[in-house]
Design an enzyme around this catalytic site. Structure first.
Site, mmCIF file in Angstrom:
data_model
loop_
_atom_site.group_PDB
_atom_site.id
_atom_site.type_symbol
_atom_site.label_atom_id
_atom_site.label_comp_id
_atom_site.label_asym_id
_atom_site.label_seq_id
_atom_site.Cartn_x
_atom_site.Cartn_y
_atom_site.Cartn_z
ATOM 1 N N LYS A 110 1.622 20.515 18.642
ATOM 2 C CA LYS A 110 2.649 21.532 18.933
ATOM 3 C C LYS A 110 2.191 22.921 18.487
ATOM 4 C CE LYS A 110 5.698 19.359 16.347
ATOM 5 N NZ LYS A 110 4.965 18.168 15.865
ATOM 6 N N ARG A 169 14.960 18.748 15.943
ATOM 7 C CA ARG A 169 14.433 17.459 15.487
ATOM 8 C C ARG A 169 15.525 16.413 15.353
ATOM 9 N NH1 ARG A 169 9.612 19.664 12.743
ATOM 10 N NH2 ARG A 169 8.423 17.921 11.944
ATOM 11 N N ARG A 222 -6.943 18.201 9.130
ATOM 12 C CA ARG A 222 -6.544 19.564 9.527
ATOM 13 C C ARG A 222 -6.654 20.558 8.362
ATOM 14 N NH1 ARG A 222 -0.518 20.081 11.626
ATOM 15 N NH2 ARG A 222 -0.120 18.967 9.683
ATOM 16 N N ARG A 238 -2.313 21.613 4.002
ATOM 17 C CA ARG A 238 -0.893 21.477 3.702
ATOM 18 C C ARG A 238 -0.634 20.367 2.681
ATOM 19 N NH1 ARG A 238 2.073 21.483 9.488
ATOM 20 N NH2 ARG A 238 3.263 19.839 8.459
ATOM 21 N N ARG A 265 6.718 10.963 7.853
ATOM 22 C CA ARG A 265 7.064 11.959 8.887
ATOM 23 C C ARG A 265 7.155 11.300 10.265
ATOM 24 N NH1 ARG A 265 2.393 15.957 7.376
ATOM 25 N NH2 ARG A 265 2.780 16.883 9.422
HETATM 26 P P1 AP5 Z 1 -1.219 20.621 15.231
HETATM 27 O O1 AP5 Z 1 -1.194 21.510 16.408
HETATM 28 O O2 AP5 Z 1 -1.250 21.257 13.898
HETATM 29 O O3 AP5 Z 1 -0.032 19.552 15.337
HETATM 30 P P2 AP5 Z 1 1.532 19.728 15.179
HETATM 31 O O4 AP5 Z 1 2.166 18.946 16.284
HETATM 32 O O5 AP5 Z 1 1.911 21.150 15.014
HETATM 33 O O6 AP5 Z 1 1.729 18.881 13.847
HETATM 34 P P3 AP5 Z 1 2.549 19.209 12.522
HETATM 35 O O7 AP5 Z 1 1.956 18.329 11.466
HETATM 36 O O8 AP5 Z 1 2.620 20.660 12.256
HETATM 37 O O9 AP5 Z 1 3.933 18.657 12.933
HETATM 38 P P4 AP5 Z 1 5.107 18.331 12.047
HETATM 39 O O10 AP5 Z 1 6.150 18.200 13.060
HETATM 40 O O11 AP5 Z 1 4.920 17.146 11.163
HETATM 41 O O12 AP5 Z 1 5.174 19.532 10.992
HETATM 42 P P5 AP5 Z 1 6.115 20.794 10.859
HETATM 43 O O13 AP5 Z 1 5.341 21.895 10.283
HETATM 44 O O14 AP5 Z 1 6.850 21.014 12.113
HETATM 45 O O15 AP5 Z 1 -2.466 19.645 15.388
HETATM 46 C C1 AP5 Z 1 -2.847 18.744 14.350
HETATM 47 C C2 AP5 Z 1 -4.374 18.692 14.205
HETATM 48 O O16 AP5 Z 1 -4.918 18.083 15.370
HETATM 49 C C3 AP5 Z 1 -5.032 20.074 14.112
HETATM 50 O O17 AP5 Z 1 -6.102 19.990 13.205
HETATM 51 C C4 AP5 Z 1 -5.546 20.349 15.517
HETATM 52 O O18 AP5 Z 1 -6.705 21.167 15.510
HETATM 53 C C5 AP5 Z 1 -5.825 18.975 16.045
HETATM 54 N N1 AP5 Z 1 -5.518 18.850 17.481
HETATM 55 C C6 AP5 Z 1 -4.452 19.382 18.151
HETATM 56 N N2 AP5 Z 1 -4.493 19.046 19.463
HETATM 57 C C7 AP5 Z 1 -5.593 18.261 19.620
HETATM 58 C C8 AP5 Z 1 -6.181 17.595 20.743
HETATM 59 N N3 AP5 Z 1 -5.626 17.656 21.975
HETATM 60 N N4 AP5 Z 1 -7.309 16.885 20.526
HETATM 61 C C9 AP5 Z 1 -7.873 16.817 19.284
HETATM 62 N N5 AP5 Z 1 -7.371 17.433 18.174
HETATM 63 C C10 AP5 Z 1 -6.259 18.138 18.345
HETATM 64 O O19 AP5 Z 1 7.158 20.271 9.782
HETATM 65 C C11 AP5 Z 1 6.766 20.034 8.443
HETATM 66 C C12 AP5 Z 1 7.973 19.597 7.618
HETATM 67 O O20 AP5 Z 1 8.945 20.661 7.598
HETATM 68 C C13 AP5 Z 1 8.753 18.389 8.190
HETATM 69 O O21 AP5 Z 1 8.173 17.166 7.777
HETATM 70 C C14 AP5 Z 1 10.139 18.641 7.606
HETATM 71 O O22 AP5 Z 1 10.203 18.292 6.245
HETATM 72 C C15 AP5 Z 1 10.273 20.158 7.700
HETATM 73 N N6 AP5 Z 1 10.848 20.599 8.985
HETATM 74 C C16 AP5 Z 1 10.249 21.385 9.934
HETATM 75 N N7 AP5 Z 1 11.062 21.601 10.976
HETATM 76 C C17 AP5 Z 1 12.210 20.936 10.710
HETATM 77 C C18 AP5 Z 1 13.425 20.752 11.427
HETATM 78 N N8 AP5 Z 1 13.615 21.295 12.641
HETATM 79 N N9 AP5 Z 1 14.395 20.001 10.850
HETATM 80 C C19 AP5 Z 1 14.226 19.447 9.617
HETATM 81 N N10 AP5 Z 1 13.103 19.573 8.891
HETATM 82 C C20 AP5 Z 1 12.094 20.311 9.428
HETATM 83 MG MG MG Z 2 2.749 22.287 13.456
#
Ligand code: AP5
Ligand code: MG
Length: 215
Positions: A13, A87, A126, A160, A171
């Site tokens: 994402k 979410r 990552r 992170r 997660r």
């Molecule tokens: P990346 O693009 O970083 O993936 P992502 O989908 O953004 O993954 P996140 O870990 O950020 O998602 P998340 O939903 O767990 O975390 P968030 O910050 O939202 O890609 C990952 C890796 O893969 C990178 O190294 C990239 O280079 C590689 N990659 C990407 N695409 C690729 C491909 N096609 N091929 C190969 N490699 C690839 O949330 C974190 C925490 O915050 C949550 O756990 C929760 O506690 C809280 N939170 C956030 N939003 C909310 C909400 N709306 N409600 C409640 N709690 C929330």
């Molecule tokens: Mg992300």
């Protein structure tokens, strides 16, 4: 155009949102990034969110929807990319209300379809540039010159706190239990487009851009 990028942790994402920002002048609204900034700054929201995030659980709907509302008020240029929000069903409802109150609506919900087993490797490998935030991966996207950011030339990188295998499993379980069930809600409204998130990063971007261009 306002879109949601939906998919489990590590689906890509953030990676895809950054590319759409660069290519199309859209604005990325990542609740994860907003919450991490709040934790770093030690704000009241950050103090509440920190332990929940480190455990892999979800922060309260009220907190994240308030963050999105505040961010929407700052304007969204050529359109908003919601990354990691909504979410839960309650957040999906709040988003409709927040957009309607501003005379806007959702155009697409782009689901990044991925193989969960591959995601742990993606997440645990990552890291990002500590200066400009550019994202990298130990195996899939290393800096061109080791130890130097391709974008800003910085030499410091960070990982992170929640990117360890145990927290990633929590997660993912949260995604399956609370987030995946909102997909049918958007499907019923004809908004969902599914993209193969296991393809190369550039191919995923091309598939998303084709959808946005109506190709
Ligand atoms: P990346 O693009 O970083 O993936 P992502 O989908 O953004 O993954 P996140 O870990 O950020 O998602 P998340 O939903 O767990 O975390 P968030 O910050 O939202 O890609 C990952 C890796 O893969 C990178 O190294 C990239 O280079 C590689 N990659 C990407 N695409 C690729 C491909 N096609 N091929 C190969 N490699 C690839 O949330 C974190 C925490 O915050 C949550 O756990 C929760 O506690 C809280 N939170 C956030 N939003 C909310 C909400 N709306 N409600 C409640 N709690 C929330
Ligand atoms: Mg992300």
């Amino acid at each position: 155009m306002n879109i949601i990028l939906l998919g489990p942790p590590g689906a890509g994402k953030g990676t895809q949102a950054a590319r759409l920002v660069a290519d199309r002048g859209m604005v990325q609204l990542s609740t994860g990034d907003m919450l991490r900034a709040a934790v770093k700054a030690g704000t009241p929201v950050g103090l509440q969110a920190r332990a929940v995030m480190e455990s892999g659980g979800l922060v309260s709907d009220e907190i994240v929807s308030a963050l999105i509302g505040e961010r929407l008020d700052q304007g969204t240029g050529n359109g908003a990319i919601f990354d990691g929000y909504p979410r839960t069903a309650a957040q999906a409802e709040s988003l409709d209300e927040l957009l309607a109150a501003r005379g806007a609506k959702l155009d697409y919900v782009i689901e990044l379809a991925v193989d969960e087993d591959a995601l742990v490797e993606r997440i645990v490998g990552r890291f990002t540039c500590a200066t400009c935030g550019e994202g990298y991966h130990d195996k899939f996207k290393q800096p061109k010159v080791a130890g130097t950011c391709d974008v800003c030339g910085g030499h410091e990188f960070k990982r992170r706190a929640d990117d360890n295998e145990e927290t990633v499993r929590t997660r993912m379980a949260e995604y399956r239990a609370k987030t995946a069930p909102i997909i049918p809600i958007y499907e019923a409204r004809g908004l969902v487009r599914r993209v193969d998130g296991m393809a190369d990063i550039g191919e995923v971007t091309a598939a998303i851009e084709a959808i946005l261009d109506g190709r």
